[in-house]
Design a protein around this motif. Structure first.
Motif, PDB file in Angstrom:
ATOM      1  N   ASP A  30       0.824  -1.210   0.000  1.00  0.00           N
ATOM      2  CA  ASP A  30       0.000   0.000   0.000  1.00  0.00           C
ATOM      3  C   ASP A  30       0.860   1.264   0.000  1.00  0.00           C
ATOM      4  OD1 ASP A  30       0.758  -0.574   2.679  1.00  0.00           O
ATOM      5  OD2 ASP A  30      -0.935   0.584   3.456  1.00  0.00           O
ATOM      6  N   LEU A  31       2.027   1.218   0.617  1.00  0.00           N
ATOM      7  CA  LEU A  31       2.928   2.369   0.616  1.00  0.00           C
ATOM      8  C   LEU A  31       3.516   2.587  -0.776  1.00  0.00           C
ATOM      9  CD1 LEU A  31       4.326   4.623   2.176  1.00  0.00           C
ATOM     10  CD2 LEU A  31       6.068   2.966   2.880  1.00  0.00           C
TER      11      LEU A  31
ATOM     12  N   ALA B 124       0.748   4.020  -2.970  1.00  0.00           N
ATOM     13  CA  ALA B 124       0.507   5.437  -2.681  1.00  0.00           C
ATOM     14  C   ALA B 124       1.595   6.318  -3.288  1.00  0.00           C
ATOM     15  CB  ALA B 124       0.417   5.661  -1.174  1.00  0.00           C
ATOM     16  N   GLN B 125       2.845   5.879  -3.219  1.00  0.00           N
ATOM     17  CA  GLN B 125       3.938   6.667  -3.794  1.00  0.00           C
ATOM     18  C   GLN B 125       3.825   6.702  -5.317  1.00  0.00           C
ATOM     19  OE1 GLN B 125       6.416   8.377  -1.943  1.00  0.00           O
ATOM     20  NE2 GLN B 125       6.750   9.320  -3.933  1.00  0.00           N
TER      21      GLN B 125
ATOM     22  N   ARG C 190      -0.777  10.605   3.552  1.00  0.00           N
ATOM     23  CA  ARG C 190      -0.870   9.145   3.681  1.00  0.00           C
ATOM     24  C   ARG C 190       0.522   8.507   3.684  1.00  0.00           C
ATOM     25  NH1 ARG C 190      -4.730   6.664  -0.497  1.00  0.00           N
ATOM     26  NH2 ARG C 190      -6.206   7.751   0.826  1.00  0.00           N
ATOM     27  N   ILE C 191       1.393   8.997   2.825  1.00  0.00           N
ATOM     28  CA  ILE C 191       2.752   8.456   2.750  1.00  0.00           C
ATOM     29  C   ILE C 191       3.543   8.846   3.997  1.00  0.00           C
ATOM     30  CG2 ILE C 191       4.946   8.627   1.500  1.00  0.00           C
ATOM     31  CD1 ILE C 191       3.164   8.977  -1.075  1.00  0.00           C
ATOM     32  N   GLU C 192       3.484  10.107   4.374  1.00  0.00           N
ATOM     33  CA  GLU C 192       4.269  10.606   5.510  1.00  0.00           C
ATOM     34  C   GLU C 192       3.873   9.945   6.831  1.00  0.00           C
ATOM     35  OE1 GLU C 192       7.095  12.675   7.589  1.00  0.00           O
ATOM     36  OE2 GLU C 192       6.857  12.583   5.413  1.00  0.00           O
TER      37      GLU C 192
ATOM     38  N   HIS D 143       2.403   6.978   7.235  1.00  0.00           N
ATOM     39  CA  HIS D 143       2.238   5.526   7.141  1.00  0.00           C
ATOM     40  C   HIS D 143       2.938   4.851   8.323  1.00  0.00           C
ATOM     41  CE1 HIS D 143       2.391   1.447   5.535  1.00  0.00           C
ATOM     42  NE2 HIS D 143       1.429   1.818   4.719  1.00  0.00           N
ATOM     43  N   PHE D 144       2.306   3.827   8.864  1.00  0.00           N
ATOM     44  CA  PHE D 144       2.839   3.146  10.049  1.00  0.00           C
ATOM     45  C   PHE D 144       4.215   2.535   9.803  1.00  0.00           C
ATOM     46  CE2 PHE D 144       0.892  -0.269   7.690  1.00  0.00           C
ATOM     47  CZ  PHE D 144       1.737  -1.333   7.907  1.00  0.00           C
ATOM     48  N   TRP D 145       4.548   2.207   8.558  1.00  0.00           N
ATOM     49  CA  TRP D 145       5.817   1.534   8.266  1.00  0.00           C
ATOM     50  C   TRP D 145       7.014   2.380   8.672  1.00  0.00           C
ATOM     51  CZ3 TRP D 145      10.198   1.974   5.206  1.00  0.00           C
ATOM     52  CH2 TRP D 145      10.965   0.810   5.096  1.00  0.00           C
ATOM     53  N   TRP D 146       6.879   3.706   8.626  1.00  0.00           N
ATOM     54  CA  TRP D 146       8.010   4.580   8.989  1.00  0.00           C
ATOM     55  C   TRP D 146       8.359   4.454  10.473  1.00  0.00           C
ATOM     56  CZ3 TRP D 146      10.108   5.288   4.676  1.00  0.00           C
ATOM     57  CH2 TRP D 146       9.379   5.647   3.540  1.00  0.00           C
TER      58      TRP D 146
END
Length: 79
Positions: free
Chosen positions: A9-10, A13-14, A45-47, A49-52
């Motif tokens: 999903d990241l 989105a990018q 949404r990108i900034e 994102h939980f992955w960061w």
């Protein structure tokens, strides 16, 4: 193997962010207001994102790598 295991999903989105940015960058874009709103929404949404917040996402190089991975799509489309 990828150095950073980005979630799908990241990456999506990018990629969508790049496509929206290109659509907005043309001279006199149609629906410019909607495109700007979409670009802002995708940026957030990108900034956020939980992955960061994971150990793999802590590195500033991860953000650069995400852009590099998705930039390949732009070069392919331009060819």
């Amino acid at each position: 193997m990828d150095r950073f295991p980005f979630p799908d999903d990241l990456i999506a989105a990018q990629r969508e962010w790049h496509a929206t940015y290109r659509a907005l960058a043309v001279p006199r874009p149609r629906h410019a207001t909607e495109l700007r709103r979409r670009l802002l929404l995708l940026s957030v949404r990108i900034e956020l994102h939980f992955w960061w917040s994971t150990p793999a996402g802590w590195s500033p190089a991860a953000r650069v790598e995400l852009r590099r991975v998705t930039a390949g799509d732009r070069q392919t489309e331009a060819a």
